[in-house]
Motif scaffolding. Sequence first.
Motif, short mmCIF file in Angstrom:
data_model
loop_
_atom_site.label_atom_id
_atom_site.label_comp_id
_atom_site.label_asym_id
_atom_site.label_seq_id
_atom_site.Cartn_x
_atom_site.Cartn_y
_atom_site.Cartn_z
N ARG A 4 12.81 27.49 -58.48
CA ARG A 4 11.78 26.50 -58.16
C ARG A 4 10.38 27.13 -58.10
NH1 ARG A 4 14.52 22.60 -53.50
NH2 ARG A 4 16.35 21.97 -54.76
N SER A 5 10.31 28.42 -58.43
CA SER A 5 9.03 29.12 -58.36
C SER A 5 8.41 29.23 -59.75
CB SER A 5 9.24 30.53 -57.78
OG SER A 5 8.07 31.29 -57.92
N LEU A 6 7.27 28.57 -59.95
CA LEU A 6 6.57 28.66 -61.23
C LEU A 6 6.12 30.08 -61.50
CD1 LEU A 6 5.29 27.36 -63.73
CD2 LEU A 6 3.27 26.85 -62.31
N LYS A 7 5.68 30.78 -60.44
CA LYS A 7 5.24 32.17 -60.59
C LYS A 7 6.37 33.04 -61.11
CE LYS A 7 3.60 36.12 -57.87
NZ LYS A 7 3.22 36.60 -56.52
N TRP A 60 8.95 32.14 -62.99
CA TRP A 60 9.20 31.85 -64.41
C TRP A 60 8.08 32.40 -65.29
CZ3 TRP A 60 13.77 30.96 -66.04
CH2 TRP A 60 14.70 30.28 -65.24
N VAL A 61 6.86 32.39 -64.78
CA VAL A 61 5.75 32.97 -65.54
C VAL A 61 5.95 34.48 -65.68
CG1 VAL A 61 3.27 33.48 -65.50
CG2 VAL A 61 4.09 31.17 -64.98
N LEU A 62 6.35 35.15 -64.59
CA LEU A 62 6.64 36.59 -64.65
C LEU A 62 7.75 36.88 -65.64
CD1 LEU A 62 6.49 37.77 -60.92
CD2 LEU A 62 5.01 38.52 -62.80
N CYS A 63 8.76 36.05 -65.62
CA CYS A 63 9.89 36.22 -66.54
C CYS A 63 9.42 36.11 -67.99
CB CYS A 63 10.97 35.18 -66.24
SG CYS A 63 12.46 35.35 -67.24
N ALA A 64 8.60 35.11 -68.27
CA ALA A 64 8.09 34.94 -69.63
C ALA A 64 7.19 36.09 -70.04
CB ALA A 64 7.33 33.61 -69.73
#
Length: 374
Positions: free
Chosen positions: A215-218, A220-224
């Motif tokens: 649920r953390s956008l941050k 998923w951004v780090l993952c990308a």
Amino acid sequence: MPTAQRYGRTLTHRVARAFTPELRLATWLFLATAIVRFGLLLAMNPSHAVDYLAKWDGEQYVAIARFGYFSADGSGAADPEIYQQRLAFFPAYPLAIRLVFAALHWIPLLPISYAGVGVLISCIAGVAATMAMLRLSGQQPNAALLLLGAPMAITLTMVYTESLFLACALWALVYLIQRRLLPAALLVALAGLVRLTAVDLWLVLAASVAVYHRRSLKAWVLCALAAVPAVGYLLWASWHTREVGGYFGMQEQGWDSGFDFGRATLTWLGTWHSNPGYIISSAIILAALLTLPVATWWARAGFLDWHLWLFGLAISANVLLSNGIMHSRPRLLLPAVVLLLPLARRLPTWVMVLWCLLGAMISAYMVGIFQWAI
């Protein structure tokens, strides 16, 4: 007390604190096993033992560090026969060799070479990987010996990317288990510039985000963003090698490497081999296949963290389900030793010492006597 003297004592104290018991143990284990491996290599092939530390892939990394990707000696027009081979090798390790050489070669009376710098970097990264194994096992020396005694652990002291990749991967796994996403993502990104198998590590990162941080956008951004370095290099290398089908076409042309769902592996295992190096490779492939269901049971029973299980599974699948040079499989499967951590924890130290001796003998034979590249 004079300021300079006080500063000197403070600096000495900080340096002493940096050498924690964990670092001292990792360094001692790494050096002890490295000396045994090199001693056996020296005994098997005394005239070429040192040269073999920078042989095969090492020659490519040294050439890239010295001259770049596109020409034989760093001058003149780009030569397809050169860059369609060198671009198969990711840039982080040769760049590190180049930078460290540039920093050290000015020191008077210091005999230094690009190959020597490569070995130095591998050894430092190997100590870091050993520390990560200790951390993953709760400071159990057997876990470090599991890695340092594995067949082809000799590559941890060669001009190969095994040490640097393992240092990035194992510490990333440490941080993922601790749910420290930022340092884990940074290490995954760095691993993406070391070698292609970083995709397996990225898969573990993505799975961890999905399980713990979905649920953390941050997150998923780090993952990308962690995937950007590897994807960027693949796109860049593919553009320059588009005449041969891009990066993966270059791999297939140069090393007959490509995903075939394990057909080549089964064919290899079904073929009789009399060469000892081929027999060793077949035995390690079989051992990897047998380890997977056992490690899956350990993970289900809670004896093996699922991050380690997924990483070892992904590495094994990447290697075993692809075509390529079969006698390189023992080296490529080295990161999958994390699957054996529950076993190493329960074995007595003398068994792990025997494991190290057997692994050192295999390493020395495959590098010093076996006639093909590892």
